[in-house]
Scaffold this motif. Structure first.
Motif, PDB file in Angstrom:
ATOM      1  N   GLY A  44     -36.542  31.947  -2.192  1.00  0.00           N
ATOM      2  CA  GLY A  44     -36.797  33.263  -1.741  1.00  0.00           C
ATOM      3  C   GLY A  44     -35.181  33.748  -1.481  1.00  0.00           C
ATOM      4  N   VAL A  45     -34.457  32.640  -0.879  1.00  0.00           N
ATOM      5  CA  VAL A  45     -33.316  33.205  -0.324  1.00  0.00           C
ATOM      6  C   VAL A  45     -32.292  33.417  -1.411  1.00  0.00           C
ATOM      7  CG1 VAL A  45     -31.157  32.512   0.957  1.00  0.00           C
ATOM      8  CG2 VAL A  45     -33.494  31.939   2.042  1.00  0.00           C
ATOM      9  N   ILE A  57     -39.921  36.194   5.358  1.00  0.00           N
ATOM     10  CA  ILE A  57     -40.248  35.009   4.741  1.00  0.00           C
ATOM     11  C   ILE A  57     -39.715  33.601   5.539  1.00  0.00           C
ATOM     12  CG2 ILE A  57     -38.075  34.612   3.441  1.00  0.00           C
ATOM     13  CD1 ILE A  57     -39.715  33.605   1.022  1.00  0.00           C
ATOM     14  N   MET A  58     -38.854  33.838   6.465  1.00  0.00           N
ATOM     15  CA  MET A  58     -38.468  32.677   7.141  1.00  0.00           C
ATOM     16  C   MET A  58     -39.276  32.406   8.203  1.00  0.00           C
ATOM     17  SD  MET A  58     -34.453  34.018   8.258  1.00  0.00           S
ATOM     18  CE  MET A  58     -34.308  32.658  10.075  1.00  0.00           C
ATOM     19  N   ILE A  59     -39.847  33.508   8.770  1.00  0.00           N
ATOM     20  CA  ILE A  59     -41.008  33.337   9.703  1.00  0.00           C
ATOM     21  C   ILE A  59     -42.315  32.881   9.059  1.00  0.00           C
ATOM     22  CG2 ILE A  59     -42.750  34.627  11.381  1.00  0.00           C
ATOM     23  CD1 ILE A  59     -40.493  36.601  11.869  1.00  0.00           C
ATOM     24  N   PHE A  60     -42.710  33.391   7.955  1.00  0.00           N
ATOM     25  CA  PHE A  60     -43.888  32.829   7.112  1.00  0.00           C
ATOM     26  C   PHE A  60     -43.690  31.400   6.539  1.00  0.00           C
ATOM     27  CE2 PHE A  60     -46.422  32.155   3.484  1.00  0.00           C
ATOM     28  CZ  PHE A  60     -47.772  32.930   3.682  1.00  0.00           C
ATOM     29  N   HIS A  61     -42.733  31.196   6.040  1.00  0.00           N
ATOM     30  CA  HIS A  61     -42.219  29.967   5.614  1.00  0.00           C
ATOM     31  C   HIS A  61     -42.453  28.696   6.711  1.00  0.00           C
ATOM     32  CE1 HIS A  61     -40.975  26.795   2.736  1.00  0.00           C
ATOM     33  NE2 HIS A  61     -39.948  26.359   3.824  1.00  0.00           N
ATOM     34  N   GLN A  62     -42.229  28.860   7.981  1.00  0.00           N
ATOM     35  CA  GLN A  62     -42.255  27.720   8.994  1.00  0.00           C
ATOM     36  C   GLN A  62     -43.631  28.009   9.568  1.00  0.00           C
ATOM     37  OE1 GLN A  62     -39.340  26.069   9.449  1.00  0.00           O
ATOM     38  NE2 GLN A  62     -38.761  27.385   7.932  1.00  0.00           N
ATOM     39  N   LEU A  63     -44.298  28.947   9.541  1.00  0.00           N
ATOM     40  CA  LEU A  63     -45.534  29.059   9.722  1.00  0.00           C
ATOM     41  C   LEU A  63     -46.474  28.415   8.702  1.00  0.00           C
ATOM     42  CD1 LEU A  63     -47.676  30.058  12.139  1.00  0.00           C
ATOM     43  CD2 LEU A  63     -47.944  32.112  10.683  1.00  0.00           C
ATOM     44  N   GLN A  64     -46.174  28.423   7.573  1.00  0.00           N
ATOM     45  CA  GLN A  64     -47.231  27.736   6.428  1.00  0.00           C
ATOM     46  C   GLN A  64     -46.841  26.348   6.528  1.00  0.00           C
ATOM     47  OE1 GLN A  64     -45.583  26.763   3.462  1.00  0.00           O
ATOM     48  NE2 GLN A  64     -47.303  26.381   2.252  1.00  0.00           N
ATOM     49  N   LEU A  65     -45.515  25.988   6.960  1.00  0.00           N
ATOM     50  CA  LEU A  65     -45.395  24.506   6.869  1.00  0.00           C
ATOM     51  C   LEU A  65     -46.188  23.778   8.147  1.00  0.00           C
ATOM     52  CD1 LEU A  65     -41.473  24.176   6.108  1.00  0.00           C
ATOM     53  CD2 LEU A  65     -43.160  23.700   4.624  1.00  0.00           C
TER      54      LEU A  65
END
Length: 203
Positions: free
Chosen positions: A154-155, A174-182
Motif C-alpha cells: 500500500g505504501v 491502511i496503517m490502522i487497518f493493517h495493524q488491527l488485521q495483524l
C-alpha cells in the motif's frame, strides 16, 4: 492456523500482482483528478512491487535451498522489512504533520470503521468458505487472505499515486487497518491452529 500454506502463498501473490494494476485503476475511478494516475504511475508501481517478485522467481532455482537452510535469517528479513515499511509510513505522517491535523476523535473513528470493515470481511470470507464446501485448511486460507490489506504494497502505491504533501494522510487508514488485521488474525490463527486435528507424521 494449520491451513493450506501453498494455497495461501498463491492467493497472496496473486492478490499483490493483481493489485499493481487494479488498485491504481480503482483509486483513479474513485478519486479522479486528486491522484497522479497515468501509465507511468503503473510502471513505477510495477517496478517497485512486480519486478522484485519476478526476479525472485527467476533466481529461485539457485537460491531456494539456501533460503530453506537459513530460514531464521530470511524470516527476520521478511518481518524486518514490514517493520521498516510501517516505520517509514509512520515517520512520513509525522513529517507531514498529520498528528496536528487529525484529532484523537478522528483516529478513534478510523479505528472503529476499520474494525467494522475487518469484521465484515472476516465474516464474509468465513461464510463463503463454508458455503462453497472448501476443506478446513482451505477455509483458513480464505479467512486469512480475504481480509488482507498490506502496508508493504500500500505504501509504495500511495507514494506514486499521491503528492508528497498528502501521502501521509492517505496512508493513515491502511496503517490502522493493517495493524488491527495483524492482531485480530494472529489471535484467530492461533485458535484455529489449536482446534485443528494434528497432521499425520510421515517417515
Amino acid at each position: 492456523a494449520r491451513g493450506n500454506v501453498a494455497g495461501a502463498v498463491v492467493a497472496a501473490s496473486f492478490s499483490n500482482l493483481a493489485g499493481v494494476i487494479i488498485t491504481p485503476l480503482l483509486v483513479a475511478g474513485l478519486m479522479g483528478a486528486q491522484v497522479g494516475f497515468s501509465a507511468s504511475a503503473i510502471g513505477k508501481i510495477a517496478l517497485q512491487l512486480l519486478l522484485p517478485f519476478v526476479l525472485g522467481q527467476l533466481v529461485r532455482r539457485w537460491l531456494a535451498d539456501w533460503v530453506i537452510r537459513h530460514r531464521r535469517l530470511t524470516t527476520f528479513t521478511d518481518r524486518g522489512s514490514v517493520v521498516l515499511v510501517v516505520y517509514s509510513a509512520f515517520s512520513r505522517g509525522v513529517v507531514d504533520g498529520i498528528w496536528t491535523k487529525v484529532s484523537v476523535g478522528n483516529v478513534v473513528t478510523l479505528l472503529i470503521l476499520s474494525a467494522i470493515v475487518l469484521a465484515l470481511m472476516l465474516g464474509a470470507s468465513n461464510i463463503v468458505g463454508k458455503k462453497m464446501g472448501f476443506s478446513r485448511a482451505d477455509q483458513a486460507v480464505i479467512l486469512m487472505c480475504g481480509s488482507k490489506k498490506s502496508l508493504a504494497t500500500g505504501v509504495p502505491m500511495a507514494t506514486v499515486l499521491f503528492s508528497a504533501a498528502t501521502v501521509g494522510m492517505m496512508v493513515l487508514p491502511i496503517m490502522i487497518f493493517h495493524q488491527l488485521q495483524l492482531i485480530v488474525c494472529a489471535v484467530i490463527a492461533r485458535r484455529l491452529g489449536a482446534r485443528a486435528e494434528p497432521q499425520p507424521v510421515t517417515v
